[in-house]
Design an enzyme around this catalytic site. Structure first.
Site, PDB file in Angstrom:
ATOM      1  N   ALA A 174       0.819  -1.213   0.000  1.00 23.38           N
ATOM      2  CA  ALA A 174       0.000   0.000   0.000  1.00 23.38           C
ATOM      3  C   ALA A 174       0.852   1.262   0.000  1.00 23.38           C
ATOM      4  CB  ALA A 174      -0.933  -0.004   1.212  1.00 23.38           C
ATOM      5  N   CYS A 202       3.255 -12.745  -1.513  1.00 23.86           N
ATOM      6  CA  CYS A 202       2.448 -13.891  -1.929  1.00 23.86           C
ATOM      7  C   CYS A 202       3.265 -14.927  -2.697  1.00 23.86           C
ATOM      8  CB  CYS A 202       1.275 -13.429  -2.788  1.00 23.86           C
ATOM      9  SG  CYS A 202       0.108 -12.360  -1.895  1.00 23.86           S
ATOM     10  N   TYR A 209      -4.233   9.060   6.989  1.00 21.37           N
ATOM     11  CA  TYR A 209      -4.840   7.981   6.225  1.00 21.37           C
ATOM     12  C   TYR A 209      -4.186   6.653   6.628  1.00 21.37           C
ATOM     13  CZ  TYR A 209      -6.409  11.803   3.153  1.00 21.37           C
ATOM     14  OH  TYR A 209      -6.978  12.950   2.662  1.00 21.37           O
ATOM     15  N   ALA A 210      -4.856   5.544   6.304  1.00 21.37           N
ATOM     16  CA  ALA A 210      -4.280   4.237   6.603  1.00 21.37           C
ATOM     17  C   ALA A 210      -4.693   3.240   5.531  1.00 21.37           C
ATOM     18  CB  ALA A 210      -4.715   3.746   7.975  1.00 21.37           C
ATOM     19  N   GLY A 238      -2.706  -8.421  -0.811  1.00 24.06           N
ATOM     20  CA  GLY A 238      -1.967  -7.500  -1.667  1.00 24.06           C
ATOM     21  C   GLY A 238      -2.875  -6.764  -2.628  1.00 24.06           C
TER      22      GLY A 238
END
Length: 542
Positions: free
Chosen positions: A11, A42, A277-278, A299
């Site tokens: 992110a 992944c 923000y997160a 992801g």
């Protein structure tokens, strides 16, 4: 605008890069605790299994390459330890020297991810006990496995990563046992579908023991045994994949709202504090069906939410429509995928769910490599709104999942999705697409043209008192009378028109055709066992 991004794996790097594409005048700094950014988490199980050969392939971008590509400044091995929202400042320390530095910001992004859950048990520090979270973890595991000294492994956790690592260990000649506290494998699958996955894994040499709690790890310097509340397992290697926990402890006292350590955000990625923000594994999003907060440490979620947050920070107000828990996983001899609500979740959310399980061809049956999909399709019986799908098969299960995810995101009903012009050619699909085929079967069930027992209903004994009829292509159920549907041209000898009759075939199709014919000839109480003997264990009392 000066933007400070805490965390730079998925992110964080997506937000930072998009901010610079939106306006090159932005001043964006990414602070990351680890030495690597933007790595393929992944892909880690596949590095262990030598599917991915070179460790460099796990690193999507080095800090240097990323800085040149985007214009974003990156500081690695630097950990944020305090956030002061009022002063708009962050204190971070150098992980090597311990030196602390203060950074100010106009807008702050928290994307610090999550860390593996470390159970409070003895033996976690023994040699050959590993987690699977970073490239360094995967590299260390592969080095140990490649030494040739590992014969048995215990994988703690039967989620996606745990099962993928078990598959790759098996491919390297290691015998894995998978343990999990949950009653079934794979979160997000209904019990009967998860049970089929567990059966397939067992047949592939990967036994999974559910409902078991690990209580300790023993060994003389090196792991030798895993203790549980039921029995002990001898092992040379332990892989802990029992969940993750958001890295948000440093935010205590900031006033940022959280739920079980996970940061709450609105549809724009904003926290309850202005200009903060997160995103990513440390943040909540919301479920696209229910609107309720949802944790989606994937992801895909991190990248989608990150891209939207960057645009929102630039004033575009693009709301995230939410997640469906969409997932896909490669396992030995079987791919699995799902999206939306399970039947159990749908009931809990107040829907009136109805489902069907089909076993359908995944491509033209005569084409080399043709196999089947087992599909569970779930809808609301009152509104016909599509709610979810679960798919098992050796082929491209993601196609079915993606069609369903598209339909759910568009708030489609079964009628909206019927008769779609989907791609067909023998190497790829069937003339009526497997998704459409299953949708038609579910509509027949809803309309009363197809009367069934689901595998769950059958396992719960709801078919007690029904006479089982073998409707397979050839006799296949010991002790059951056999009826060849092609010979039925009227009432069947020995079967009364009002008898309780359960029709069972290999997959469900021939039983349905027989039911349709028997209804025409006056039979009033027939049922078909969904999935047939291909999905259910059917025995006839002698």
């Amino acid at each position: 605008m000066k933007v400070l991004v805490l965390g730079g794996v998925a992110a964080g790097t997506k937000i930072a890069a998009k901010l610079m594409r939106e306006d090159r005048a932005n001043e964006v700094l990414v602070i990351n605790k680890g030495k690597n950014i933007s790595y393929a988490g992944c892909g880690l199980p596949y590095y262990v299994g030598h599917v991915i050969e070179e460790k460099e392939e796990l690193i999507v971008n080095t800090p240097e390459k990323y800085q040149k590509l985007t214009g974003v400044k990156v500081l690695t091995e630097t950990e944020a330890i305090k956030v002061d929202p009022e002063a708009k400042k962050v204190i971070a320390k150098d992980c090597n020297t311990g030196a602390e530095t203060e950074y100010d910001y106009d807008k702050l992004v928290i994307s610090v991810g999550a860390s593996p859950v470390k159970p409070p048990i003895e033996g976690m520090d023994l040699e050959n006990v590993f987690f699977v979270r970073t490239p360094e973890d995967a590299i260390a595991i592969r080095d140990v496995v490649d030494s040739g000294n590992i014969k048995k492994a215990v994988v703690v956790g039967a989620g996606y990563i745990g099962l993928e690592i078990a598959e790759n260990l098996k491919a390297r000649g290691v015998r894995p046992f998978v343990l999990d506290m949950a009653p079934t494998v794979l979160p997000g699958f209904d019990t009967e579908m998860a049970g089929k996955v567990a059966d397939t894994l067992f047949a592939a040499g990967i036994p999974v023991v559910t409902g078991v709690r690990v209580t300790g790890i023993e060994g003389n310097g090196k792991v030798e045994k895993v203790l549980t509340n039921k029995k002990a397992y001898k092992t040379d290697l332990v892989i802990m994949s029992a969940g993750i926990r958001p890295n948000t402890a440093f935010l205590e006292g900031t006033g940022i709202e959280m739920f079980k350590g996970t940061i709450l955000t609105n549809e724009f990625g904003e926290t309850n504090i202005k200009d903060i923000y997160a995103a990513g594994d440390c943040a909540m999003v919301h479920n696209a069906i229910t609107g309720k907060p949802a944790w989606s440490p994937m992801g895909s979620t991190a990248n989608i939410a990150g891209r939207l947050i960057a645009q929102n920070m630039m004033g575009k107000e693009k709301g995230y429509r939410g997640v469906l828990g969409t997932a896909v996983c490669k396992l030995p001899g079987m791919n699995v995928g799902r999206t939306g609500l399970t039947e159990e979740q749908a009931k809990a959310e107040g829907f009136n769910p109805i489902s069907v399980i089909t076993i359908v061809d995944d491509k033209a049956h005569y084409f080399p490599g043709a196999s089947t999909f087992t599909i569970k399709l779930i809808a609301d019986k009152d509104t016909l709104k599509l709610l979810g799908v679960q798919v098992l098969g050796s082929g491209a299960v993601d196609k079915v999942v993606d069609i369903a995810a598209t339909g759910i995101m568009c708030k489609a009903t079964l009628a909206d999705l019927a008769d779609m012009d989907l791609a067909y050619a023998p190497p790829f699909s069937t003339a009526i697409h497997p998704f459409e085929h299953t949708l038609n079967v579910l509509m027949n069930k809803i309309n009363g043209n197809f009367n069934t027992f689901t595998p769950v209903e059958f396992a719960n004994g709801e078919a007690e008192g029904y006479k089982i009829i073998d409707a397979c292509l050839k006799p296949s159920i010991d002790g059951a009378p056999y009826v060849d549907l092609t010979t039925v041209e009227g009432p069947i000898d020995g079967l009364g028109l009002d008898d309780k009759i359960l029709l069972v075939c290999n997959k469900g199709k021939r039983a349905y055709l027989l039911q349709n014919r028997m209804k025409f000839y006056g039979y009033t109480n027939t049922k078909v066992l969904e999935g047939g003997i291909g999905f259910n264990d059917v025995e006839v009392d002698s």
